[in-house]
Design an enzyme around this catalytic site. Structure first.
Site, mmCIF file in Angstrom:
data_model
loop_
_atom_site.group_PDB
_atom_site.id
_atom_site.type_symbol
_atom_site.label_atom_id
_atom_site.label_comp_id
_atom_site.label_asym_id
_atom_site.label_seq_id
_atom_site.Cartn_x
_atom_site.Cartn_y
_atom_site.Cartn_z
ATOM 1 N N GLY A 1 27.001 13.506 121.037
ATOM 2 C CA GLY A 1 27.405 13.620 122.351
ATOM 3 C C GLY A 1 26.052 13.368 123.275
ATOM 4 N N GLY B 1 21.308 20.198 119.117
ATOM 5 C CA GLY B 1 22.429 19.262 119.383
ATOM 6 C C GLY B 1 22.255 17.939 119.504
ATOM 7 N N TYR C 1 33.827 30.473 126.923
ATOM 8 C CA TYR C 1 33.099 29.308 127.094
ATOM 9 C C TYR C 1 32.520 29.718 128.586
ATOM 10 C CZ TYR C 1 31.609 24.466 127.968
ATOM 11 O OH TYR C 1 30.680 23.589 128.065
ATOM 12 N N SER D 1 27.491 24.178 132.742
ATOM 13 C CA SER D 1 28.714 23.344 132.992
ATOM 14 C C SER D 1 29.429 23.782 134.281
ATOM 15 C CB SER D 1 29.719 23.811 131.782
ATOM 16 O OG SER D 1 31.027 23.621 132.213
#
Ligand SMILES: NC(=O)c1ccc[n+]([C@@H]2O[C@H](COP(=O)([O-])OP(=O)(O)OC[C@H]3O[C@@H](n4cnc5c(N)ncnc54)[C@H](OP(=O)(O)O)[C@@H]3O)[C@@H](O)[C@H]2O)c1
Length: 297
Positions: free
Chosen positions: A25, A21, A163, A141
């Site tokens: 970001g 990724g 998530y 997270s």
């Protein structure tokens, strides 16, 4: 104590890092810093054109974590083109997406954030084990605190719940991998990191209110709640590069509720250290991905 910054990343010359990724970001920030410190960075991206323009001169490998076939191909390319592998940063992720399935039929958030990275790491592990002092950093997270793995994601699907679950799975994976590396006497280490709340495109599918609350326009008042992508990438950079970081640790911002701040060692939720749950997830992940690891419990 002085705040840890990107300037504290030691010289990475001669080292090879794979960042998933890395087209946007936090992954892009991480790749930029590692490349600036001399690492050969492989940007593992589903959109290779976006990856190629992200950092001029970097190597780009196509990787769609929502396809085990793509994960296998990417791992094969990395193994055959990289003579060593010092860092694998499992950073890519999706959040708050409508119910969808991966190519192999798994719920998309779990499939991308956890299963895809589980398979990729397993397929690259022999390479990592051969590189003394290599590290795997898995990005989780604060949302893991709400995560429950005993909920069936396909029943009454809720994007946020999916998530949270995937981010708890990231921690189970990072910690269980370290236990297995320890048992094998390996010099490879597995760490976790989280960015707090960082202003990136990850929030594009969140509510308008949430986007406004963490947005740049409110910086004079939301400085305690959200930080920019560069600051958000520092915990994963510290986990990857700080020589004093150790396997089994998690790095995150040191501010209130770990929302923002300087990157430091943090505690994750009590349930994230549940060894039995982590083992169960590991066995399930091996079955679902058909990737087995050369290190055992
Ligand atoms: N931002 C935050 O506040 C925050 C908070 C906690 C945790 N995190 C975690 O930080 C990590 C990075 O997120 P971010 O904030 O940088 O989000 P982002 O800006 O949306 O970037 C996500 C990256 O993941 C890639 N990606 C998505 N699905 C993929 C797939 N199937 N295969 C390969 N790559 C895929 C995206 O590729 P494309 O460019 O092709 O879309 C993009 O490069 C995630 O694991 C996220 O859970 C972020």
């Amino acid at each position: 104590m002085a705040r840890w910054t990107a300037a504290d990343v030691p010289d990475q010359t001669g080292r090879i890092a794979v960042v998933t990724g890395a087209s946007a970001g936090l992954g892009l920030e991480t790749a930029r810093v590692l490349a600036a410190r001399g690492a050969m960075v492989v940007l593992a991206c589903r959109d290779t054109a976006k990856g190629a323009t992200a950092i001029g001169g970097a190597r780009v490998v196509e990787l769609d974590l929502a396809s085990l076939g793509s994960v296998r191909e990417a791992a094969e390319i990395i193994r055959s083109t990289c003579p060593r592998l010092d860092l694998l940063i499992n950073n890519a992720g999706v959040m708050n997406v409508p119910f969808q399935r991966t190519e192999d039929g798994f719920e998309l958030t779990f499939g991308t954030n956890h299963l895809g990275h589980f398979a990729l790491t397993g397929l690259l592990l022999t390479h990592l084990l051969r590189t003394a002092g290599s590290r795997v950093v898995t990005v989780t997270s604060n949302a893991h605190r709400r995560g429950r793995l005993d909920l069936d994601p396909e029943q009454e699907y809720k994007p946020g719940t999916a998530y949270d679950r995937s981010k708890l799975a990231n921690l189970f994976f990072a910690y269980e991998l370290q236990r297995r590396l320890d048992a094998a006497g390996a010099t490879t280490a597995s760490l976790a990191a989280h960015p707090g709340n960082a202003r990136t495109d990850l929030w594009r599918t969140s509510s308008r209110l949430e986007r406004v609350l963490i947005g740049r326009a409110l910086r004079p008042v939301n400085f305690w709640l959200a930080q920019d992508a560069h600051q958000g990438a520092l915990p994963q950079l510290r986990a990857a590069a700080d020589l004093s970081a150790r396997g089994g640790e998690c790095y995150g911002p040191d501010g209130w509720f770990q929302y923002v701040g300087s990157p430091g060692r943090v505690r994750t939720s009590p349930s994230s250290y549940d060894r039995e749950a982590a083992k169960r997830l590991w066995t399930l992940s091996e079955q679902l991905t058909e990737v087995s690891y050369p290190v055992t419990a």
